[in-house]
Enzyme design. Sequence first.
Site, PDB file in Angstrom:
ATOM      1  N   GLU A 182      40.949  47.464  40.074  1.00 24.47           N
ATOM      2  CA  GLU A 182      39.539  48.111  40.393  1.00 24.47           C
ATOM      3  C   GLU A 182      39.543  49.054  39.716  1.00 24.47           C
ATOM      4  OE1 GLU A 182      37.268  47.642  42.422  1.00 24.47           O
ATOM      5  OE2 GLU A 182      37.074  50.031  42.943  1.00 24.47           O
ATOM      6  N   HIS A 222      50.614  37.299  26.079  1.00 23.49           N
ATOM      7  CA  HIS A 222      50.270  36.040  25.553  1.00 23.49           C
ATOM      8  C   HIS A 222      48.610  35.595  24.812  1.00 23.49           C
ATOM      9  CE1 HIS A 222      53.114  33.778  28.114  1.00 23.49           C
ATOM     10  NE2 HIS A 222      53.149  35.154  29.084  1.00 23.49           N
TER      11      HIS A 222
END
Length: 608
Positions: free
Chosen positions: A481, A504
């Site tokens: 948000e 990652h």
Amino acid sequence: MCGIIGYTGSINAKKILLDGLSSLEYRGYDSAGVCFFNNKNNIEVIKSVGKVDNLKKLVEKNNSYTTCGMGHTRWATHGNVTNENAHPHSCSYVNIIHNGIIENYLSLIEEYNIKERKSDTDTEVAAIVLNKFYEETNHDPLISISKLMNTIKGTYAICIMFSDRPNEIFAIRKLNPLVATTTNIGSIIASDLTGIIPYSKNYILPPENSIVKLTPYDIRAYEYITLERMELQILQLNWSVDSAMKNGYPHYMLKEINEQPQALTNTIIPYIKNNIPDFSDIGIDDECLKSIDNIQIIACGTARHAGLVACSVFTPILKIPVNTFVASEYRYTEPYITEHTLVIPVSQSGETIDTLASLTLAKNLGAKILSIVNVKSSTIARSSDYCIYTNAGPEIAVASTKAYTVQIAALYLLLSKIAYLKNKMSLEELKDFINTLNAMPEVIKETISNDSVIKEVAKFLKFKNDCFYIGRLQDYISSLEGALKLKEISYIHTDAYAAGELKHGTIALITHDMPVIAIDTNENISSKLLSNVEEVKAREATIILIINENFKYKKDIAKHIIPIKNVDYRFAVFPVSVVTQLIAYYTSTERGLDVDKPRNLAKSVTVE
Ligand code: AGP
């Protein structure tokens, strides 16, 4: 999303049309136009690309006096942003303005052998076809409009003026909104309440299956097939004029951020009886709620983030599937729905087309529909079996703020009641949960007042092109948000990542002085989050840390530290979202941008 304003009455129509278009600017647009009957009862059309101010300059040069006209702000769907594509569109006797999409306009071009068009728009095709019907029916407005409604497909809110019918405006709608009122100065029609608020507290909602006719002191509706008169229900506006204006704040967004404590109270209190949530007033009984075994929350943008927050809190409590879906994806899926599935569309405007389409899909599959909506009598509200209205008042700024926190509150009230009814929450736990929710308005008020560090952060972000928000679990949702708020009004490319995901791939993007805003309000995983912060700091990122005021951390871990009031982590989203709203707001103002009406965006997306 386009804006529509129409007026027929006894005073200068130009001012009413231009003021109306200004009040509808927040809906997002890229061109504007008006048409009106001049003092010789001939139609004049004035259009311009860009802001309403450009149109105002042209209208002020026009010397005609008029008491009947309509205006439009266009958010381009078919055809580029040009004068020719701006509305109104005219064809001989017909002048129309339109919000929505005529999905079969290409086949209409073929079917009616339309060889010449002045524009690339679907709306002009509708004008050409309507004019054909008007001439064929010997200039009968109702029969010709009825034929048009049986011919066009898609979603629309359309206003029509026939050049040989001075002082009359006709309107039709399908899914897209229109409101109208008649007053002692005349009759007014608009896309939403902000267009009529200055003139009246009473309004009507033109029904979808009707043709509405406005004359200076009367509004009539006709069933579009039988052409029989229809009763129109007069509704009472519960917004005062000043509540829709800025109230002294420099921007609607800052006003609406500051309205959150009151908005929360106004949303929570009406649904509390004997200190626990009660929804009997909206018509849904406890047995129905108790029978629910699958909850699907459907929304877009910020409203979807509110759903994600509720899912993160109530999935472990309810121990039934509680999922949130992107509405624009959901509507094209085959969702698993039974009679015990509760589908919850969440929408501030109640007009978002993807959310509405998802509602219709779920309803057709047999789900119970309980929507959470802010705008009274909006299309999503009226299409639902039940509706919980959030009482945030008008939210004008494109960036949704108070609507977000009240949506979370409404979801918390509903899902905690379901948990109690299903014996997943004791009465004690429920009352404690609701007491904590009731304390949030005060927490938000305190957070808003401590904005000095946030202003420093905004000065730092002012010259940045990229930014990352990171968090874990509910703090990851707050990151989503926060990233949306920052990117949509500051135009800084901002991404949100689950903090554990950085290694990652994303950490490859971390460069010297790259801003990383980390959110840490969950004690159970604070150490994990802080080690992710160390990882990006080791790559020379600049850290802004939003963290529970009681947590332990190294003083030099971040360039800026924004403490968050120590609350139950399931409620930390309330102060955290206020901080991320203010970061976005102050960064946008630092960059001198149009905070309330950011480029390319509309307040409500009523077309696909
Ligand atoms: C939020 O800041 C955006 N303006 C946008 O994501 C918005 O939340 C979304 O379009 C959903 O609108 P709705 O709540 O009116 O359905």
